[in-house]
Design a protein around this motif. Structure first.
Motif, PDB file in Angstrom:
ATOM      1  N   VAL A 202       0.967  -1.217  -0.005  1.00 49.97           N
ATOM      2  CA  VAL A 202      -0.126  -0.152   0.056  1.00 49.97           C
ATOM      3  C   VAL A 202       0.849   1.301   0.154  1.00 49.97           C
ATOM      4  O   VAL A 202       1.859   1.325   0.875  1.00 49.97           O
ATOM      5  N   ILE A 203       0.629   2.058  -0.966  1.00 52.53           N
ATOM      6  CA  ILE A 203       1.432   3.471  -1.150  1.00 52.53           C
ATOM      7  C   ILE A 203       0.560   4.461  -0.955  1.00 52.53           C
ATOM      8  O   ILE A 203      -0.480   4.622  -1.268  1.00 52.53           O
ATOM      9  N   SER A 204       1.037   5.698  -0.274  1.00 52.89           N
ATOM     10  CA  SER A 204       0.090   7.003  -0.462  1.00 52.89           C
ATOM     11  C   SER A 204       1.007   7.914  -1.362  1.00 52.89           C
ATOM     12  O   SER A 204       2.294   8.198  -1.056  1.00 52.89           O
ATOM     13  N   VAL A 205       0.172   8.494  -2.115  1.00 53.10           N
ATOM     14  CA  VAL A 205       0.880   9.471  -3.236  1.00 53.10           C
ATOM     15  C   VAL A 205      -0.020  10.800  -3.179  1.00 53.10           C
ATOM     16  O   VAL A 205      -1.120  10.853  -2.846  1.00 53.10           O
ATOM     17  N   THR A 206       0.642  11.966  -3.537  1.00 54.12           N
ATOM     18  CA  THR A 206      -0.007  13.005  -3.657  1.00 54.12           C
ATOM     19  C   THR A 206      -0.103  13.699  -5.046  1.00 54.12           C
ATOM     20  O   THR A 206       0.628  13.122  -5.770  1.00 54.12           O
TER      21      THR A 206
END
Length: 313
Positions: A202-206
């Motif tokens: 799971v990755i968090s990107v903006t």
């Protein structure tokens, strides 16, 4: 990334994508693009009626689109939880969560839970939603992504912990800038916590859309009852803005491109970062202040009552 378009997205068959604010603007354009690539798109909308109208529009362009319109009012934490509960009942996993919905530069008002609306909807609503869906994102087959939509306006933002809800002093653009800075602080802190707990899938990107022609710019003037400001925004959009379709590209790239890693910030690479094909960019120094991010996370947990349980999930 030069010349990258939505056509360059990979197949999303058998993938489930949740898009907040899917009934208009960037959310609508993104939902259509995801559906065109075969995804099941959960259109999370404050108004189901407007969501169904948007879904009909998408089906006109993509007849075989798989769309699921659901009510999700980010200004009501009980409604956000109910939306998440419904997804848990009907889906085994979520592959992409696009935290896209937002309000911009509106007169001061409060959410159902008493939060200043821009901070409550743009940041706290998405903080709560992401926490509720964490286990479904973990359950995805392969890598899943949390894409949080920010804005170049984060550069004029400041997290005022002494007056987060702008009760003592309210400036509509100050409040908007704070909410967009909060989006980035949240997304980067989420990526750190995912990594620290070994959640490699799971990755968090903006991302940010630059200056895109959407209804977002008109909401503030309309709520103020200002015909002149509404007309001015129409002229500004016509002259300076890129289309909503183009503005959605950074979100689509962040959600699907194979060279994206956790913690990236994607925006249009053209004139003043306002238009053009997506590219990796750097948000400002304040957005990467880890002490502020940790404090904001703690405050957000207290305000929403949503705990991120990385261990049991």
């Amino acid at each position: 990334m030069t010349g990258w378009t939505a056509e360059d997205m990979p197949s999303l068959t058998d993938r489930t994508v949740v898009v907040t604010g899917a009934n208009s603007g960037l959310g609508l354009e993104g939902s259509e693009a995801f559906a065109r690539k075969g995804a099941t798109v959960v259109m999370a909308c404050r108004s189901v009626e407007r969501g169904e109208s948007a879904a009909a529009e998408i089906r006109g362009a993509v007849p075989d689109a798989t769309l699921d319109v659901r009510e999700c009012d980010l200004g009501d934490l009980a409604n956000v939880e109910a939306f998440a509960d419904g997804l848990h009942e009907d889906y085994d996993a979520v592959d992409v969560l696009c935290n896209n919905a937002g309000v911009m530069a509106i007169p001061r008002s409060e959410t159902a839970d008493g939060f200043e609306t821009q901070f409550g909807v743009n940041h706290l609503g998405h903080f709560a939603l992401t926490g509720h869906l964490l286990d479904l994102l973990r359950a995805a087959d392969g890598e899943s992504r949390i894409v949080t939509q920010s804005s170049g306006a984060h550069e004029m933002g400041e997290i005022d912990f002494d007056d987060l809800q702008h009760e003592r002093s309210y400036g509509k653009w100050d409040a908007y800038g704070q909410s967009k800075l909060a989006n980035l602080l949240f997304a980067y802190e989420l990526q750190r916590r995912l990594g620290n707990h070994g959640w490699d899938n799971v990755i968090s990107v903006t991302c940010h859309p630059g200056y895109a022609d959407t209804d977002l710019q008109f909401k503030g003037p309309r709520e103020m009852g200002s015909t002149l400001r509404t007309a001015f925004m129409g002229i500004a959009n016509a002259v300076f803005a890129q289309s909503a379709e183009q503005g959605a590209l950074p979100m689509l790239y962040a959600a699907t491109a194979d060279d994206v890693i956790g913690g990236e910030y994607v925006g249009p690479g053209g004139l003043f970062d306002m238009r053009g094909a997506p590219e990796f960019q750097q948000s400002n120094e304040a957005s990467r202040d880890e002490a502020t991010a940790e404090r904001l996370w703690a405050v957000s947990t207290d305000l929403t009552g949503v705990e991120y349980d990385f261990e049991s999930a």
